[in-house]
Write a protein that holds these residues in place. Structure first.
Motif, short mmCIF file in Angstrom:
data_model
loop_
_atom_site.label_atom_id
_atom_site.label_comp_id
_atom_site.label_asym_id
_atom_site.label_seq_id
_atom_site.Cartn_x
_atom_site.Cartn_y
_atom_site.Cartn_z
N PRO A 50 0.83 -1.20 0.00
CA PRO A 50 0.00 0.00 0.00
C PRO A 50 0.87 1.25 0.00
CG PRO A 50 0.01 -1.03 2.18
CD PRO A 50 0.71 -1.97 1.25
N LEU A 102 1.83 4.66 1.29
CA LEU A 102 1.61 5.34 2.57
C LEU A 102 2.44 6.61 2.63
CD1 LEU A 102 1.97 2.32 5.08
CD2 LEU A 102 -0.15 3.36 4.27
N ASP A 135 -2.16 5.87 8.28
CA ASP A 135 -2.28 6.82 7.17
C ASP A 135 -3.50 7.69 7.45
OD1 ASP A 135 -2.89 8.12 4.81
OD2 ASP A 135 -2.52 6.38 3.53
N SER A 138 -6.81 7.32 5.66
CA SER A 138 -7.64 6.13 5.89
C SER A 138 -8.20 6.13 7.32
CB SER A 138 -6.83 4.85 5.66
OG SER A 138 -5.90 4.62 6.70
N GLU A 197 -11.47 0.76 4.41
CA GLU A 197 -10.06 0.38 4.28
C GLU A 197 -9.24 1.20 5.27
OE1 GLU A 197 -8.28 -0.14 0.36
OE2 GLU A 197 -6.47 0.89 1.04
N ARG A 211 -5.09 1.70 6.60
CA ARG A 211 -3.70 1.41 6.23
C ARG A 211 -2.75 2.06 7.23
NH1 ARG A 211 -6.27 3.66 1.90
NH2 ARG A 211 -5.40 5.70 2.42
N ARG A 270 4.30 -2.55 6.46
CA ARG A 270 3.11 -1.84 5.99
C ARG A 270 1.93 -2.80 6.02
NH1 ARG A 270 6.45 -0.06 0.95
NH2 ARG A 270 7.54 -1.86 1.83
N VAL A 320 -2.34 -3.30 5.51
CA VAL A 320 -3.60 -2.76 4.96
C VAL A 320 -4.72 -3.75 5.23
CG1 VAL A 320 -3.05 -3.65 2.64
CG2 VAL A 320 -4.77 -1.84 2.90
N CYS A 353 -6.52 -8.78 5.27
CA CYS A 353 -5.32 -8.06 5.70
C CYS A 353 -4.08 -8.52 4.94
CB CYS A 353 -5.11 -8.27 7.20
SG CYS A 353 -3.77 -7.30 7.88
#
Lengths: 252, 252
Positions: free
Chosen positions: B107, B109, B139, B142, B155, B157, B212, B214, B229
Protein backbone atom coordinates in the motif's frame (compact mmCIF):
# COMPACT_ATOMS: atom_id res chain seq x y z
CA UNK A 1 -17.43 -37.11 20.33
CA UNK A 2 -19.35 -38.94 17.62
CA UNK A 3 -17.96 -41.10 14.83
CA UNK A 4 -19.46 -41.59 11.39
CA UNK A 5 -18.38 -43.82 8.59
CA UNK A 6 -17.84 -42.38 5.10
CA UNK A 7 -17.80 -44.46 1.96
CA UNK A 8 -15.51 -42.25 -0.09
CA UNK A 9 -17.02 -41.99 -3.56
CA UNK A 10 -14.26 -42.83 -6.05
CA UNK A 11 -16.05 -40.95 -8.84
CA UNK A 12 -14.92 -37.66 -7.20
CA UNK A 13 -11.22 -38.53 -7.38
CA UNK A 14 -8.42 -36.70 -9.15
CA UNK A 15 -5.92 -39.21 -10.48
CA UNK A 16 -7.17 -41.73 -7.90
CA UNK A 17 -7.05 -39.29 -4.95
CA UNK A 18 -10.35 -38.01 -3.51
CA UNK A 19 -11.01 -34.32 -4.19
CA UNK A 20 -10.18 -32.14 -1.19
CA UNK A 21 -13.34 -30.07 -1.41
CA UNK A 22 -15.44 -33.23 -1.52
CA UNK A 23 -13.76 -34.52 1.66
CA UNK A 24 -14.29 -31.22 3.48
CA UNK A 25 -17.90 -31.12 2.42
CA UNK A 26 -18.40 -34.67 3.71
CA UNK A 27 -16.72 -33.83 7.02
CA UNK A 28 -18.68 -30.61 7.58
CA UNK A 29 -22.03 -32.15 6.67
CA UNK A 30 -22.04 -34.51 9.65
CA UNK A 31 -21.17 -31.69 12.08
CA UNK A 32 -24.22 -29.52 11.29
CA UNK A 33 -27.44 -29.60 13.30
CA UNK A 34 -30.99 -28.25 12.99
CA UNK A 35 -30.22 -24.98 14.81
CA UNK A 36 -26.91 -24.47 12.97
CA UNK A 37 -27.63 -25.94 9.55
CA UNK A 38 -25.14 -23.86 7.52
CA UNK A 39 -21.37 -23.52 7.49
CA UNK A 40 -20.17 -19.98 8.29
CA UNK A 41 -16.39 -20.47 8.45
CA UNK A 42 -14.62 -23.70 7.55
CA UNK A 43 -10.85 -24.13 8.00
CA UNK A 44 -9.31 -27.31 6.65
CA UNK A 45 -5.70 -28.46 6.99
CA UNK A 46 -4.76 -31.36 4.73
CA UNK A 47 -2.57 -33.72 6.72
CA UNK A 48 -1.83 -36.70 4.48
CA UNK A 49 -2.77 -37.97 1.06
CA UNK A 50 -6.21 -39.62 1.11
CA UNK A 51 -7.23 -42.80 -0.70
CA UNK A 52 -10.48 -43.68 -2.46
CA UNK A 53 -11.27 -46.01 0.45
CA UNK A 54 -13.53 -45.98 3.53
CA UNK A 55 -12.95 -43.19 6.05
CA UNK A 56 -14.03 -42.26 9.56
CA UNK A 57 -15.27 -38.81 10.50
CA UNK A 58 -14.93 -37.82 14.16
CA UNK A 59 -16.90 -34.80 15.31
CA UNK A 60 -16.38 -33.03 18.60
CA UNK A 61 -18.79 -30.21 19.40
CA UNK A 62 -16.75 -27.61 21.29
CA UNK A 63 -19.53 -25.15 22.00
CA UNK A 64 -23.17 -24.74 21.05
CA UNK A 65 -24.13 -21.09 21.18
CA UNK A 66 -27.34 -19.46 20.10
CA UNK A 67 -25.99 -17.97 16.88
CA UNK A 68 -22.84 -20.05 16.36
CA UNK A 69 -21.73 -23.61 17.07
CA UNK A 70 -18.05 -24.57 16.96
CA UNK A 71 -16.94 -28.07 16.03
CA UNK A 72 -13.68 -29.92 15.54
CA UNK A 73 -13.88 -32.51 12.79
CA UNK A 74 -11.26 -35.05 11.82
CA UNK A 75 -11.41 -37.25 8.72
CA UNK A 76 -9.11 -40.27 8.95
CA UNK A 77 -8.43 -43.55 7.17
CA UNK A 78 -7.08 -46.56 9.09
CA UNK A 79 -6.37 -44.34 12.08
CA UNK A 80 -4.31 -41.88 10.02
CA UNK A 81 -5.58 -38.30 9.80
CA UNK A 82 -6.27 -37.05 6.28
CA UNK A 83 -8.00 -33.72 6.94
CA UNK A 84 -8.47 -31.70 10.11
CA UNK A 85 -11.31 -29.17 10.10
CA UNK A 86 -12.52 -26.40 12.38
CA UNK A 87 -16.10 -25.35 11.73
CA UNK A 88 -18.17 -22.42 12.88
CA UNK A 89 -21.76 -23.08 11.84
CA UNK A 90 -24.92 -21.05 12.08
CA UNK A 91 -28.01 -20.19 10.11
CA UNK A 92 -28.13 -17.87 7.10
CA UNK A 93 -31.34 -16.12 6.12
CA UNK A 94 -32.48 -16.45 2.55
CA UNK A 95 -32.47 -13.24 0.54
CA UNK A 96 -31.14 -10.84 3.17
CA UNK A 97 -29.88 -7.60 1.70
CA UNK A 98 -26.18 -6.71 2.09
CA UNK A 99 -25.58 -3.69 4.33
CA UNK A 100 -22.46 -2.64 2.44
CA UNK A 101 -20.43 -4.07 -0.45
CA UNK A 102 -17.05 -3.01 -1.80
CA UNK A 103 -17.01 -1.69 -5.37
CA UNK A 104 -16.52 -4.37 -7.98
CA UNK A 105 -19.16 -7.03 -8.43
CA UNK A 106 -19.12 -10.52 -9.87
CA UNK A 107 -16.56 -11.43 -12.55
CA UNK A 108 -17.59 -10.45 -16.07
CA UNK A 109 -18.08 -13.65 -18.06
CA UNK A 110 -19.23 -14.46 -21.59
CA UNK A 111 -22.63 -16.22 -21.82
CA UNK A 112 -22.62 -19.80 -20.52
CA UNK A 113 -23.09 -21.16 -24.03
CA UNK A 114 -19.81 -19.54 -25.12
CA UNK A 115 -17.86 -21.17 -22.26
CA UNK A 116 -16.75 -24.78 -22.85
CA UNK A 117 -17.36 -27.37 -20.17
CA UNK A 118 -14.25 -28.75 -18.46
CA UNK A 119 -14.09 -32.46 -19.31
CA UNK A 120 -13.32 -35.02 -16.62
CA UNK A 121 -10.67 -36.61 -18.82
CA UNK A 122 -7.89 -34.27 -19.84
CA UNK A 123 -5.70 -34.41 -22.94
CA UNK A 124 -3.03 -36.38 -21.06
CA UNK A 125 -5.60 -38.98 -20.00
CA UNK A 126 -5.65 -37.85 -16.37
CA UNK A 127 -9.10 -38.32 -14.83
CA UNK A 128 -10.41 -35.39 -12.80
CA UNK A 129 -13.60 -37.09 -11.67
CA UNK A 130 -15.19 -34.21 -9.83
CA UNK A 131 -15.82 -32.44 -13.13
CA UNK A 132 -18.51 -35.10 -13.71
CA UNK A 133 -20.25 -33.73 -10.60
CA UNK A 134 -19.42 -30.04 -10.88
CA UNK A 135 -20.50 -28.65 -14.23
CA UNK A 136 -17.77 -26.07 -14.90
CA UNK A 137 -17.76 -23.78 -17.93
CA UNK A 138 -14.56 -21.76 -18.27
CA UNK A 139 -14.30 -18.28 -19.68
CA UNK A 140 -12.09 -19.07 -22.69
CA UNK A 141 -10.02 -15.90 -22.20
CA UNK A 142 -8.92 -17.22 -18.78
CA UNK A 143 -8.18 -20.70 -20.11
CA UNK A 144 -5.77 -20.05 -22.96
CA UNK A 145 -3.35 -22.46 -21.28
CA UNK A 146 -5.72 -25.20 -22.54
CA UNK A 147 -4.52 -24.37 -26.05
CA UNK A 148 -0.90 -23.95 -25.01
CA UNK A 149 -1.01 -20.18 -24.52
CA UNK A 150 -0.89 -19.28 -20.82
CA UNK A 151 -1.44 -15.56 -20.33
CA UNK A 152 0.54 -15.04 -17.14
CA UNK A 153 -2.36 -13.56 -15.17
CA UNK A 154 -2.88 -16.47 -12.74
CA UNK A 155 -6.62 -15.96 -12.89
CA UNK A 156 -9.28 -18.50 -13.90
CA UNK A 157 -13.00 -17.66 -14.19
CA UNK A 158 -16.11 -19.58 -15.05
CA UNK A 159 -19.69 -20.65 -14.49
CA UNK A 160 -20.46 -23.50 -12.10
CA UNK A 161 -23.45 -25.61 -11.09
CA UNK A 162 -24.20 -29.11 -9.90
CA UNK A 163 -24.30 -31.66 -12.70
CA UNK A 164 -27.41 -33.37 -11.29
CA UNK A 165 -29.60 -30.34 -11.95
CA UNK A 166 -30.18 -29.44 -8.30
CA UNK A 167 -29.43 -25.91 -7.18
CA UNK A 168 -26.33 -25.43 -5.08
CA UNK A 169 -26.67 -25.41 -1.30
CA UNK A 170 -24.16 -23.92 1.14
CA UNK A 171 -22.25 -27.22 1.37
CA UNK A 172 -21.74 -27.19 -2.39
CA UNK A 173 -19.95 -23.86 -1.98
CA UNK A 174 -17.21 -25.67 -0.05
CA UNK A 175 -16.64 -27.84 -3.12
CA UNK A 176 -16.93 -25.03 -5.65
CA UNK A 177 -14.26 -23.00 -3.83
CA UNK A 178 -11.77 -25.76 -4.63
CA UNK A 179 -12.98 -26.82 -8.06
CA UNK A 180 -11.55 -24.50 -10.71
CA UNK A 181 -8.39 -25.69 -12.47
CA UNK A 182 -5.22 -24.39 -10.74
CA UNK A 183 -4.43 -20.77 -11.59
CA UNK A 184 -0.80 -21.87 -12.05
CA UNK A 185 -1.86 -23.33 -15.42
CA UNK A 186 -2.10 -19.71 -16.60
CA UNK A 187 1.57 -19.29 -15.60
CA UNK A 188 2.59 -22.29 -17.68
CA UNK A 189 3.04 -24.59 -14.67
CA UNK A 190 0.93 -27.58 -15.70
CA UNK A 191 1.35 -29.73 -12.58
CA UNK A 192 -1.39 -30.22 -10.00
CA UNK A 193 -1.17 -28.04 -6.87
CA UNK A 194 -1.89 -29.97 -3.64
CA UNK A 195 -3.74 -27.92 -1.03
CA UNK A 196 -2.15 -27.55 2.40
CA UNK A 197 -4.81 -25.33 3.93
CA UNK A 198 -8.21 -24.10 2.74
CA UNK A 199 -10.52 -21.67 4.51
CA UNK A 200 -14.00 -20.95 3.17
CA UNK A 201 -16.29 -18.22 4.48
CA UNK A 202 -19.89 -18.81 3.45
CA UNK A 203 -21.60 -15.42 3.28
CA UNK A 204 -25.17 -16.38 2.44
CA UNK A 205 -27.47 -18.88 0.79
CA UNK A 206 -26.93 -19.04 -2.96
CA UNK A 207 -29.86 -18.03 -5.16
CA UNK A 208 -30.99 -20.68 -7.68
CA UNK A 209 -29.17 -20.89 -10.99
CA UNK A 210 -25.62 -20.73 -12.27
CA UNK A 211 -22.87 -19.47 -9.99
CA UNK A 212 -19.91 -17.41 -11.13
CA UNK A 213 -16.54 -18.39 -9.69
CA UNK A 214 -13.20 -16.63 -9.97
CA UNK A 215 -9.85 -17.75 -8.61
CA UNK A 216 -6.64 -15.70 -8.43
CA UNK A 217 -3.14 -15.93 -6.99
CA UNK A 218 -1.19 -13.14 -5.36
CA UNK A 219 2.24 -14.70 -4.75
CA UNK A 220 4.24 -17.78 -5.71
CA UNK A 221 7.25 -18.13 -3.42
CA UNK A 222 9.35 -20.98 -2.05
CA UNK A 223 7.09 -23.64 -3.56
CA UNK A 224 3.85 -22.27 -2.10
CA UNK A 225 1.09 -20.15 -3.57
CA UNK A 226 -2.16 -18.63 -2.39
CA UNK A 227 -5.33 -19.20 -4.36
CA UNK A 228 -8.10 -16.75 -3.65
CA UNK A 229 -11.64 -17.70 -4.67
CA UNK A 230 -14.95 -15.85 -4.85
CA UNK A 231 -18.36 -17.36 -5.63
CA UNK A 232 -21.20 -15.08 -6.79
CA UNK A 233 -24.82 -16.13 -7.23
CA UNK A 234 -27.39 -15.29 -9.89
CA UNK A 235 -28.65 -12.36 -7.76
CA UNK A 236 -25.14 -10.80 -7.99
CA UNK A 237 -24.38 -11.57 -4.35
CA UNK A 238 -21.04 -12.74 -3.01
CA UNK A 239 -21.92 -16.05 -1.33
CA UNK A 240 -18.47 -17.51 -0.58
CA UNK A 241 -14.90 -16.30 -0.16
CA UNK A 242 -12.03 -18.72 0.16
CA UNK A 243 -8.28 -18.80 0.24
CA UNK A 244 -5.93 -21.72 0.15
CA UNK A 245 -2.22 -22.29 0.54
CA UNK A 246 -1.08 -24.86 -2.00
CA UNK A 247 2.20 -26.28 -3.20
CA UNK A 248 3.61 -25.81 -6.70
CA UNK A 249 6.58 -27.36 -8.40
CA UNK A 250 8.63 -25.82 -11.16
CA UNK A 251 9.07 -28.07 -14.16
CA UNK A 252 12.54 -29.58 -14.32
CA UNK B 1 -0.80 -34.20 23.87
CA UNK B 2 1.12 -31.65 25.89
CA UNK B 3 -0.24 -28.95 28.16
CA UNK B 4 1.34 -25.59 28.89
CA UNK B 5 0.27 -22.90 31.26
CA UNK B 6 -0.12 -19.32 29.99
CA UNK B 7 -0.14 -16.30 32.24
CA UNK B 8 -2.30 -14.06 30.07
CA UNK B 9 -0.68 -10.62 30.05
CA UNK B 10 -3.42 -8.08 30.94
CA UNK B 11 -1.48 -5.27 29.26
CA UNK B 12 -2.57 -6.68 25.86
CA UNK B 13 -6.28 -6.46 26.64
CA UNK B 14 -8.99 -4.51 24.82
CA UNK B 15 -11.51 -3.22 27.34
CA UNK B 16 -10.43 -5.98 29.74
CA UNK B 17 -10.56 -8.78 27.14
CA UNK B 18 -7.25 -10.26 25.88
CA UNK B 19 -6.46 -9.40 22.25
CA UNK B 20 -7.31 -12.26 19.88
CA UNK B 21 -4.07 -12.03 17.92
CA UNK B 22 -2.07 -12.15 21.14
CA UNK B 23 -3.89 -15.33 22.20
CA UNK B 24 -3.31 -16.99 18.84
CA UNK B 25 0.35 -16.02 18.89
CA UNK B 26 0.68 -17.54 22.39
CA UNK B 27 -1.05 -20.73 21.31
CA UNK B 28 0.98 -21.17 18.13
CA UNK B 29 4.31 -20.45 19.81
CA UNK B 30 4.16 -23.54 21.99
CA UNK B 31 3.30 -25.80 19.02
CA UNK B 32 6.44 -24.97 16.99
CA UNK B 33 9.61 -27.09 17.03
CA UNK B 34 13.19 -26.80 15.80
CA UNK B 35 12.46 -28.43 12.41
CA UNK B 36 9.23 -26.48 11.91
CA UNK B 37 9.99 -23.16 13.59
CA UNK B 38 7.64 -20.95 11.56
CA UNK B 39 3.87 -20.79 11.12
CA UNK B 40 2.76 -21.36 7.51
CA UNK B 41 -1.03 -21.44 7.89
CA UNK B 42 -2.87 -20.67 11.11
CA UNK B 43 -6.65 -21.02 11.41
CA UNK B 44 -8.25 -19.80 14.62
CA UNK B 45 -11.90 -20.09 15.64
CA UNK B 46 -12.87 -17.97 18.65
CA UNK B 47 -15.18 -20.00 20.82
CA UNK B 48 -15.96 -17.91 23.90
CA UNK B 49 -14.95 -14.59 25.37
CA UNK B 50 -11.56 -14.83 27.13
CA UNK B 51 -10.58 -13.23 30.43
CA UNK B 52 -7.31 -11.63 31.47
CA UNK B 53 -6.69 -14.66 33.68
CA UNK B 54 -4.51 -17.80 33.53
CA UNK B 55 -5.07 -20.15 30.60
CA UNK B 56 -4.06 -23.65 29.52
CA UNK B 57 -2.75 -24.43 26.06
CA UNK B 58 -3.16 -28.02 24.86
CA UNK B 59 -1.13 -29.07 21.83
CA UNK B 60 -1.69 -32.24 19.87
CA UNK B 61 0.75 -32.95 17.08
CA UNK B 62 -1.25 -34.64 14.32
CA UNK B 63 1.59 -35.31 11.90
CA UNK B 64 5.25 -34.42 11.64
CA UNK B 65 6.33 -34.40 8.02
CA UNK B 66 9.63 -33.32 6.54
CA UNK B 67 8.39 -29.99 5.19
CA UNK B 68 5.21 -29.49 7.21
CA UNK B 69 3.97 -30.37 10.69
CA UNK B 70 0.27 -30.20 11.56
CA UNK B 71 -0.92 -29.43 15.08
CA UNK B 72 -4.22 -28.95 16.86
CA UNK B 73 -4.01 -26.33 19.60
CA UNK B 74 -6.69 -25.42 22.12
CA UNK B 75 -6.51 -22.47 24.49
CA UNK B 76 -8.89 -22.77 27.43
CA UNK B 77 -9.63 -21.17 30.79
CA UNK B 78 -11.12 -23.18 33.64
CA UNK B 79 -11.86 -26.03 31.24
CA UNK B 80 -13.78 -23.79 28.82
CA UNK B 81 -12.40 -23.43 25.31
CA UNK B 82 -11.58 -19.86 24.28
CA UNK B 83 -9.76 -20.39 20.97
CA UNK B 84 -9.32 -23.46 18.78
CA UNK B 85 -6.41 -23.41 16.34
CA UNK B 86 -5.18 -25.56 13.48
CA UNK B 87 -1.56 -24.97 12.58
CA UNK B 88 0.57 -26.02 9.64
CA UNK B 89 4.16 -25.13 10.47
CA UNK B 90 7.38 -25.34 8.50
CA UNK B 91 10.55 -23.42 7.84
CA UNK B 92 10.80 -20.30 5.68
CA UNK B 93 14.09 -19.34 4.09
CA UNK B 94 15.31 -15.82 4.63
CA UNK B 95 15.47 -13.65 1.52
CA UNK B 96 14.12 -16.09 -1.03
CA UNK B 97 13.00 -14.41 -4.23
CA UNK B 98 9.34 -14.65 -5.23
CA UNK B 99 8.76 -16.69 -8.39
CA UNK B 100 5.72 -14.64 -9.42
CA UNK B 101 3.72 -11.80 -7.90
CA UNK B 102 0.42 -10.29 -8.97
CA UNK B 103 0.53 -6.65 -10.11
CA UNK B 104 0.04 -4.18 -7.30
CA UNK B 105 2.61 -3.94 -4.54
CA UNK B 106 2.50 -2.69 -0.97
CA UNK B 107 0.00 0.00 0.00
CA UNK B 108 1.15 3.54 -0.76
CA UNK B 109 1.61 5.34 2.57
CA UNK B 110 2.81 8.79 3.60
CA UNK B 111 6.17 8.81 5.46
CA UNK B 112 6.01 7.32 8.96
CA UNK B 113 6.55 10.75 10.53
CA UNK B 114 3.36 12.01 8.88
CA UNK B 115 1.27 9.14 10.29
CA UNK B 116 0.06 9.57 13.89
CA UNK B 117 0.53 6.72 16.35
CA UNK B 118 -2.66 5.04 17.53
CA UNK B 119 -2.92 5.69 21.28
CA UNK B 120 -3.83 2.89 23.67
CA UNK B 121 -6.46 5.10 25.29
CA UNK B 122 -9.15 6.33 22.92
CA UNK B 123 -11.25 9.47 23.17
CA UNK B 124 -14.02 7.55 24.95
CA UNK B 125 -11.58 6.30 27.57
CA UNK B 126 -11.61 2.72 26.27
CA UNK B 127 -8.21 1.05 26.76
CA UNK B 128 -6.85 -0.85 23.75
CA UNK B 129 -3.75 -2.16 25.47
CA UNK B 130 -2.13 -3.90 22.54
CA UNK B 131 -1.35 -0.53 20.97
CA UNK B 132 1.27 -0.17 23.73
CA UNK B 133 2.97 -3.26 22.25
CA UNK B 134 2.25 -2.76 18.57
CA UNK B 135 3.46 0.64 17.40
CA UNK B 136 0.83 1.51 14.78
CA UNK B 137 0.97 4.68 12.65
CA UNK B 138 -2.16 5.21 10.58
CA UNK B 139 -2.28 6.82 7.17
CA UNK B 140 -4.42 9.85 8.05
CA UNK B 141 -6.40 9.59 4.81
CA UNK B 142 -7.64 6.13 5.89
CA UNK B 143 -8.45 7.30 9.43
CA UNK B 144 -10.77 10.25 8.87
CA UNK B 145 -13.29 8.50 11.13
CA UNK B 146 -10.98 9.56 13.99
CA UNK B 147 -12.05 13.14 13.31
CA UNK B 148 -15.69 12.22 12.73
CA UNK B 149 -15.48 11.93 8.95
CA UNK B 150 -15.68 8.29 7.85
CA UNK B 151 -15.03 7.98 4.13
CA UNK B 152 -17.08 4.88 3.39
CA UNK B 153 -14.19 2.91 1.87
CA UNK B 154 -13.84 0.31 4.67
CA UNK B 155 -10.06 0.38 4.28
CA UNK B 156 -7.46 1.18 6.93
CA UNK B 157 -3.70 1.41 6.23
CA UNK B 158 -0.62 2.08 8.28
CA UNK B 159 2.91 1.34 9.40
CA UNK B 160 3.53 -1.22 12.14
CA UNK B 161 6.42 -2.43 14.27
CA UNK B 162 7.03 -3.83 17.74
CA UNK B 163 7.12 -1.17 20.42
CA UNK B 164 10.14 -2.75 22.13
CA UNK B 165 12.46 -2.00 19.24
CA UNK B 166 12.95 -5.62 18.13
CA UNK B 167 12.28 -6.51 14.52
CA UNK B 168 9.12 -8.49 13.86
CA UNK B 169 9.37 -12.28 13.63
CA UNK B 170 6.82 -14.56 11.93
CA UNK B 171 4.83 -14.90 15.17
CA UNK B 172 4.42 -11.14 15.33
CA UNK B 173 2.72 -11.31 11.95
CA UNK B 174 -0.13 -13.26 13.57
CA UNK B 175 -0.67 -10.29 15.87
CA UNK B 176 -0.22 -7.62 13.21
CA UNK B 177 -2.89 -9.26 11.01
CA UNK B 178 -5.44 -8.54 13.74
CA UNK B 179 -4.16 -5.20 15.03
CA UNK B 180 -5.45 -2.38 12.81
CA UNK B 181 -8.61 -0.60 14.00
CA UNK B 182 -11.78 -2.16 12.53
CA UNK B 183 -12.45 -1.11 8.94
CA UNK B 184 -16.08 -0.60 9.96
CA UNK B 185 -14.98 2.67 11.62
CA UNK B 186 -14.60 4.02 8.09
CA UNK B 187 -18.28 3.16 7.51
CA UNK B 188 -19.32 5.11 10.59
CA UNK B 189 -19.93 1.99 12.71
CA UNK B 190 -17.88 2.79 15.81
CA UNK B 191 -18.44 -0.44 17.77
CA UNK B 192 -15.79 -3.12 18.19
CA UNK B 193 -16.04 -6.12 15.84
CA UNK B 194 -15.45 -9.46 17.62
CA UNK B 195 -13.63 -12.00 15.48
CA UNK B 196 -15.29 -15.36 14.89
CA UNK B 197 -12.61 -16.85 12.66
CA UNK B 198 -9.14 -15.68 11.60
CA UNK B 199 -6.81 -17.40 9.15
CA UNK B 200 -3.28 -16.12 8.58
CA UNK B 201 -0.95 -17.35 5.86
CA UNK B 202 2.66 -16.45 6.61
CA UNK B 203 4.46 -16.16 3.28
CA UNK B 204 8.04 -15.49 4.38
CA UNK B 205 10.31 -14.04 7.02
CA UNK B 206 9.86 -10.28 7.37
CA UNK B 207 12.88 -8.12 6.57
CA UNK B 208 13.99 -5.78 9.38
CA UNK B 209 12.27 -2.43 9.72
CA UNK B 210 8.76 -1.05 9.53
CA UNK B 211 5.99 -3.17 8.06
CA UNK B 212 3.11 -1.84 5.99
CA UNK B 213 -0.32 -3.23 6.80
CA UNK B 214 -3.60 -2.76 4.96
CA UNK B 215 -7.01 -4.08 5.91
CA UNK B 216 -10.17 -4.06 3.78
CA UNK B 217 -13.71 -5.39 3.82
CA UNK B 218 -15.64 -6.79 0.90
CA UNK B 219 -19.11 -7.39 2.33
CA UNK B 220 -21.16 -6.57 5.40
CA UNK B 221 -24.25 -8.76 5.53
CA UNK B 222 -26.49 -10.24 8.24
CA UNK B 223 -24.28 -8.93 11.04
CA UNK B 224 -21.02 -10.40 9.68
CA UNK B 225 -18.16 -8.91 7.72
CA UNK B 226 -14.90 -10.10 6.25
CA UNK B 227 -11.69 -8.25 7.01
CA UNK B 228 -8.86 -8.93 4.61
CA UNK B 229 -5.32 -8.06 5.70
CA UNK B 230 -1.94 -7.88 3.95
CA UNK B 231 1.43 -7.28 5.60
CA UNK B 232 4.36 -6.08 3.47
CA UNK B 233 7.96 -5.81 4.65
CA UNK B 234 10.62 -3.16 4.02
CA UNK B 235 11.91 -5.17 1.01
CA UNK B 236 8.46 -4.77 -0.62
CA UNK B 237 7.57 -8.42 -0.07
CA UNK B 238 4.16 -9.73 0.93
CA UNK B 239 4.90 -11.60 4.16
CA UNK B 240 1.40 -12.33 5.48
CA UNK B 241 -2.16 -12.58 4.16
CA UNK B 242 -5.10 -12.94 6.47
CA UNK B 243 -8.85 -12.90 6.44
CA UNK B 244 -11.29 -12.90 9.30
CA UNK B 245 -15.02 -13.21 9.74
CA UNK B 246 -16.17 -10.79 12.41
CA UNK B 247 -19.46 -9.57 13.80
CA UNK B 248 -20.73 -6.01 13.48
CA UNK B 249 -23.73 -4.32 15.04
CA UNK B 250 -25.65 -1.42 13.58
CA UNK B 251 -26.07 1.48 15.96
CA UNK B 252 -29.56 1.67 17.38
Amino acid sequence: MSRQHLDVDPSWAVGGKPHGGYLVRSAVEVALDAEHPHPMAVSAHYVSSPDAAPAEIDVERIRTGRRVATSRVSLSQGGVSRVEVLLSSGSWEADSTPYWSAPGGPPALPPVEDCPRVPSIGPTGRVVGYFDHVDTRLDPSSAQWAVGEPQGHAEVRGWMRRDDGRDADPLDLLVFCDALPPVTFDLGLMGWVPTLELTVLVRGLPAPGWLRVVQRARLLRDGWLDEECEVWDSADRLVAQARQLAGYRLEE
